[in-house]
Design a protein around this motif. Structure first.
Motif, PDB file in Angstrom:
ATOM      1  N   SER A 126      -6.079   5.128  -5.431  1.00  0.00           N
ATOM      2  CA  SER A 126      -5.518   4.604  -6.707  1.00  0.00           C
ATOM      3  C   SER A 126      -4.407   3.946  -6.144  1.00  0.00           C
ATOM      4  N   SER A 127      -3.779   4.401  -5.149  1.00  0.00           N
ATOM      5  CA  SER A 127      -2.605   3.817  -4.173  1.00  0.00           C
ATOM      6  C   SER A 127      -2.764   2.268  -3.648  1.00  0.00           C
ATOM      7  N   GLN A 128      -4.253   2.019  -3.314  1.00  0.00           N
ATOM      8  CA  GLN A 128      -4.535   1.166  -2.742  1.00  0.00           C
ATOM      9  C   GLN A 128      -5.169  -0.116  -3.771  1.00  0.00           C
ATOM     10  N   LYS A 148      -4.221  -0.784  -7.676  1.00  0.00           N
ATOM     11  CA  LYS A 148      -3.442   0.080  -8.948  1.00  0.00           C
ATOM     12  C   LYS A 148      -4.333   0.178 -10.127  1.00  0.00           C
ATOM     13  N   GLU A 199      -6.102   9.926  -5.729  1.00  0.00           N
ATOM     14  CA  GLU A 199      -4.894   9.647  -5.161  1.00  0.00           C
ATOM     15  C   GLU A 199      -4.707   8.415  -4.220  1.00  0.00           C
ATOM     16  N   TRP A 200      -5.143   8.504  -3.208  1.00  0.00           N
ATOM     17  CA  TRP A 200      -5.194   7.554  -2.341  1.00  0.00           C
ATOM     18  C   TRP A 200      -5.622   6.184  -2.525  1.00  0.00           C
TER      19      TRP A 200
END
Length: 319
Positions: free
Chosen positions: A243-245, A247, A240-241
């Motif tokens: 992927s947040s950095q 996209k 999750e983290w």
């Protein structure tokens, strides 16, 4: 009131030099003879927040390299050919510090993965030869069905898969020749492989039960690995983290895992492995006590870091 005696960096420098010399029984050049010591390092995104600079990181790695070379060790590193990158720094340092009587010995092996080594030029070969550097070119894995003479840009899922598989093969091959590994700093996100490079290298080193030394001074992925070894679950080691950095990373993970039946990208599995590894097992492997490893995790003093690493290496590798 009794005045407290303050220990300066100069005191530590003197102590390190005298202690290592005493422990090596005056045979310093043979302390790490025929031992391959890998260094896992890249620039940490947290370095300025922690009050340091890239100059501090390069200073630490310069001192570590100097001690390893003068004690007869061979450095291993997996890197690229950037002008200001660590490959060229290590190459220069080995040229400066290798013993004058052993100018013919290769003190540094740099592993290059496909397709990075395709960018290597004749001038690079000549520089490496002059400095006592052995380039190790690792071919891509069998089964990719690609043109091995073509440079693939690291963009798009197909090409990123080629890069990830090739980087993993290079790291596995380097690990098979590694007697001990030192970690510091390291990128946390936006990398070219399946995982942050130092994370993947730490998993290989720990799974092999070789001596591994983690210095948390500059933060980065090394500190996240340290947190895992101490039982924590840092958010940076979650899909999750990550992927947040980036996209496009989550899409790449789905693509990568769809093509792999084993060795898939799985951050939860990584965290579970590191949580279960224990500081006791780390200490047994690297020749330091749990308390000394804790000091190595947290120390900001170059001399203390070098002393602890050299103490562990001597306890485990010295002949």
């Amino acid at each position: 009131m009794k005045k407290e005696n303050k220990v300066t960096n100069k005191d530590l420098d003197k102590f390190v030099a005298e202690e290592i010399k005493e422990k090596s029984n005056q045979k310093e050049i043979y302390l790490l003879q025929d031992q391959n010591i890998a260094i896992s390092i890249s620039d940490s995104p947290e370095i300025e927040y922690l009050g340091f600079s890239l100059a501090h990181q390069k200073n630490l790695i310069t001192e570590i390299t100097r001690f390893l070379i003068i004690h007869g060790g061979t450095l291993l590193y997996g890197g690229d050919l950037r002008q200001n990158g660590y490959t060229r720094l290590f190459s220069t340092l080995v040229h400066q510090y290798r013993p004058s009587k052993e100018v013919g010995k290769m003190f540094f092996k740099n592993y290059f993965s496909f397709p990075i080594y395709l960018k290597q030029e004749r001038t690079d070969d000549l520089e490496f030869k002059k400095n006592g550097v052995l380039p190790v070119l690792v071919k891509p894995p069998i089964g990719l069905e690609i043109d091995e003479t073509k440079f693939y840009d690291p963009s798009g899922n197909d090409n990123l898969f080629i890069w990830s598989e090739s980087l993993s093969k290079m790291r596995q091959e380097m690990q098979s020749s590694t007697n001990a590994r030192i970690f510091t700093g390291g990128s946390i996100s936006n990398f070219k492989g399946k995982y942050p490079g130092l994370l993947e290298e730490s998993l290989l080193a720990l799974e092999s039960d070789i001596p591994a030394y983690f210095t948390g001074i500059f933060g980065g992925i090394t500190m996240k690995i340290i947190e895992c070894l101490k039982g924590k679950k840092p958010q940076e080691l979650t899909l999750e983290w990550q992927s947040s950095q980036n996209k496009s990373y989550e899409e790449f993970v789905d693509y990568y895992n769809s093509k792999k039946s084993t060795d898939q990208i799985d951050y939860e599995q990584c965290t579970q492995f590191l949580n279960a590894f224990t500081l006791e097992r780390l200490s047994k492997n690297n020749g330091l006590t749990i308390e000394e490893n804790e000091r190595l995790f947290n120390s900001i003093h170059t001399s203390e870091i070098i002393f602890l690493i050299m103490k562990g290496l001597q306890n485990k590798l010295s002949k």
